[in-house]
Every structure is written in C-alpha cells, then in structure tokens.
Design an enzyme around this catalytic site. Structure first.
Site, PDB file in Angstrom:
ATOM      1  CD  GLU A 251     -49.072   2.293  23.152  1.00 14.70           C
ATOM      2  OE1 GLU A 251     -49.750   2.752  24.085  1.00 14.70           O
ATOM      3  OE2 GLU A 251     -48.145   2.938  22.611  1.00 14.70           O
ATOM      4  CB  CYS A 252     -49.942   1.219  16.572  1.00 14.29           C
ATOM      5  SG  CYS A 252     -50.387   1.719  14.881  1.00 14.29           S
ATOM      6  N   GLY A 253     -48.088  -0.721  15.788  1.00 16.44           N
ATOM      7  CA  GLY A 253     -47.125  -1.605  15.152  1.00 16.44           C
ATOM      8  C   GLY A 253     -46.746  -2.769  16.046  1.00 16.44           C
TER       9      GLY A 253
ATOM     10  CB  THR B 280     -54.549  -0.812  21.896  1.00 18.43           C
ATOM     11  OG1 THR B 280     -53.294  -0.143  22.113  1.00 18.43           O
ATOM     12  CG2 THR B 280     -55.037  -1.407  23.198  1.00 18.43           C
TER      13      THR B 280
END
Length: 436
Positions: free
Chosen positions: A327-329, A427
């Site tokens: 997720e993200c990072g 994501t």
C-alpha cells in the site's frame, strides 16, 4: 456511563492534536480511564492517542464506514470514564459527495454519536471576530452541539480579555486560553507529525502539554460540558477480511501506516500476524502464506532499503510462490526505483514496474473507491474497497497491468490504478473498509 467530547476547530493547524493529547493525559492523571478516537483517515495521530491514554485508539470514518461499523468501533469506549475523539481539518470539512454514512466531516461523527464539540480556536490576528467564527460554527448545522471553546496561542492578557468579552456576548463558554508555548509543539514532517514511535521523548512532551494545559484550562468545566454517552452493543466490527491465515507484515519506521482496526479485524477473524523489519534487512517469515507491506516513509530510508539485499532477495523468493501486496509506500518499494527529494534514484525490489519520484513534489490526497480488476490478498476481482490516498510522490512509470478502476470521492476516475504482476500487487490507497 462515559462522558464524551469531540475536539474540532475551524481549520487544520490550530492545535487539535496537542489539546487532545494534553487533555487525555491530564484526565488520566486524575485517575480517569480515557478512550480516544480519530475522526477521518489519519494513521499517525492514533499512536499519539495511545501514548497519552494507555489504550488503543482507532479511526472512525463516515465516508468509508457504515454506521454499524462506527458504532462497533466506538463501543470500546463503553468501559471508559471519558471519550475524547479528535476531529480532522475543520469541523464541517468533508467531501462534496456523501459516502457510506456521511462526507467524512468531523460534524458527521459528532451528530451521529451525539458527542458535543469542544472547539480549539486560534485568535491570532483577530480579537472579537474569533467569537463570530465560533458562533457561526455553533449555528451552522442542527444536531451538532458546541460545548465551548479553548483559545490557543493568545498574544497577551489584553488580547485574551478582548476575545473573552466577545464570547460572553455570543453566549459561548471559554474553558481556557493558552499562550504560545514552544515546549509542547510536536515535530512535523511532510505527511504530518513525526510518528510517536520515532520520538524517544513523546511521553515527556505529552506530560509537559498536560501540565501546561491544566494550568490554563478549567478541566472541571470541560468535564462537566461533556455529555453522557451510551455505547451501542458491538454487533460487528468493520469486518475487514484478512489477506491470509499467516500474514507477514512489514513493520518499522519505513512501514508503519496501517489502521489499528484493520489489524484487529484480521486477528479477530483468526489471522496470525508475523512482523518483520525491512530496515533491519529482514524478509517475510517463511511460515507466512501472504506478505503485506503497508505505507510509511520509504522515501526517508530509500538508500538503506536499496542496500538491504537480504530483504530484497527474501521478498523476491517469497513472491515466486505466494501473494505480496503493498500500500502506498509499500507499493513504491515493490516498484523498480524511487527517487528521493534530493534527486537520488534508488533501486527498489523490482517486483513491479512502478517508478516514483519525490524530487518534484505533487500532493495526492483524498478518499478512494476502487473496484478490483483482479484479485489482491483477501479480495477477489470485482470487490469494491474504500480507502484514502495521501502522498507527495510523482508517478514516472506504472507499466504493469492495472489492478483496479479507482475513483475519487466525486466519482471521477483517477490515474493511480495500482498494479499487478504475477503474485505481486500494489495500490496507492490505504484500505479502510469494504464497500457495502
């Protein structure tokens, strides 16, 4: 039966978090059991709440969560003496189009739960006008009750007197006035406060804030202004599906943005969570059947992550046979490369083709509704997931198969689709709840 308040303000940056922490610790020091919550999608403040109260704080979110889920999460406050929730942004700030049970505004939660609002207002550059602002907030929406105000950063006794007189005329209680006090300011960085776990003196800071606030605020009056609140029976939690039976979870200063309610749901549904630290050059536990890399601050540790070959090698081996999701990072670290704010390009794991850069900052912020085009751990293609995106990276390349059709809160399709390659998915949004 606990008493309840939700702390809000006209805008961000006024001092909501500092006041929440100070009051939580001050009342705890009096022997009260304090339960905190965070309204809206914030993965940093709840850790500070936990440090102040000694109890886990969770997010409650009217855009992403059903009323039943909010009630179930809030029910943990049933055995407390005082519920202190912290709002986000300004009191009425949310998105234009309602989500599951509201727009994400703090006012939604105040109205929904019947929690009176304690306003924090900074009168800098104003005097009597401050009372007009508070009166407008008090009268703006039926069902939202303002209990009173704490003034923050007053310039002088004369300034305080002018402001207080205006509040008397407006019929709004002022519980105290705080002069500027640098010793209780919490360090910040680009995504908000520096995380609680990174600050060795966080307990000292909270203690100093509590003493300072107790010396300038009428704690008894604040407690009297709080309403009795009866928690509804916890019929169900948000019921997020665990990604696997044994979840290898990256957990350190670079990978820390995961909502407490998510971990609780995973455990409640039988999942075992096996943490590891990429910064310590650790890889996922071989016993796990799935690996999850949450968001965090990989951009601050990109050089170390690039140099940690054991982490990269072990993760790549794991991904050959089992699902890996970021997720993200975490998504950025699964990509090919990450360029930091100084313009240095660091090779990442290369399990996805994503390449991102912080050299040119571009803010991505907002709620997200994703319909999966293919599966991720725990969810099949066609699943609809609600989440939130907040980062400052620029996408240089996102060449892999799009993972989802992702929309913002207005319904507009956005470019941050996420990616899939083999067993690896990622994501940009942080999952909050399933869409029901």
């Amino acid at each position: 039966m606990p008493r309840s308040l939700i702390i809000s303000a006209p805008a961000s940056g006024v001092g909501k978090t500092t006041l929440t922490l100070a009051l939580a610790r001050a009342f705890r020091d009096r022997g009260l059991v304090v339960q905190s919550f965070k309204s809206g999608p914030d993965y940093i403040d709840p850790a500070f709440h936990a440090a102040a109260t000694g109890r886990v704080s969770v997010n409650i979110d009217s855009w992403a969560m059903t009323r039943e889920s909010v009630d179930a999460l809030a029910a943990r406050g049933a055995n407390a003496d005082l519920v202190l929730a912290e709002g986000s942004m300004g009191l009425f700030d949310g998105v234009a189009a309602p989500g599951v049970s509201g727009t994400g505004a703090t006012a939604d939660i105040a109205d929904m739960m019947g929690w009176p609002v304690l306003l924090v207002i900074d009168p800098s550059g104003q005097a009597q006008t401050t009372a007009a602002v508070a009166k407008g907030l008090r009268d703006f929406r039926e069902g939202v009750r303002v209990a009173g105000v704490v003034l923050n950063r007053v310039a002088s006794p004369r300034h305080e007197d002018l402001v207080r007189r205006a509040f008397v005329d407006a019929g709004i209680a002022v519980f105290g006035a705080l002069p500027r006090h640098a010793a209780i300011e919490l360090p910040k960085r680009h995504l908000g406060l520096v995380q609680a776990e990174e600050q060795k003196n966080v307990d000292q800071l909270i203690g100093e804030a509590a003493r300072f606030v107790a010396g300038h605020v009428d704690l008894d009056a604040i407690l009297q202004s709080a309403s009795d609140w009866s928690a509804k029976p916890a019929a169900q939690s948000s019921n997020l599906t665990p990604p696997g039976q044994r979840v290898a979870l990256a957990r350190d200063a670079a990978f820390s943005f995961i909502y407490p309610h998510m971990l609780e749901d995973w455990r409640a549904r039988g999942a075992e969570i096996l943490t590891f630290s990429p910064l310590a050059d650790e890889g996922p536990d071989a016993r796990a059947d799935v690996c999850w890399l949450p968001g965090g601050y990989p951009e601050l540790h990109a050089g170390q992550l690039a140099a940690n070959t054991r982490f990269q090698r072990t993760l790549a081996s794991f991904a050959e046979t089992r699902p890996v999701h970021g997720e993200c990072g975490g998504y950025m670290v699964l990509g090919t490369a990450l360029t930091d704010a100084e313009g240095t390009r660091h090779a990442m794991t290369g399990l996805l083709g994503l390449e991102t850069s912080f050299a040119v900052r571009r803010m991505h912020l907002g709620y997200r509704l994703a319909e999966l085009a293919s599966s991720i751990p725990g969810y099949q293609a066609g699943s609809r997931l609600r989440g939130h995106e907040f980062h400052y990276s620029t996408i240089l390349a996102q060449p892999d198969t799009a993972l989802a059709v992702v929309r913002d809160a207005t319904g507009a399709i956005i470019a941050e689709t996420g990616s899939r390659r083999g067993n690896v998915t990622g994501t940009f949004f942080h999952l909050i709840a399933e869409d029901r």
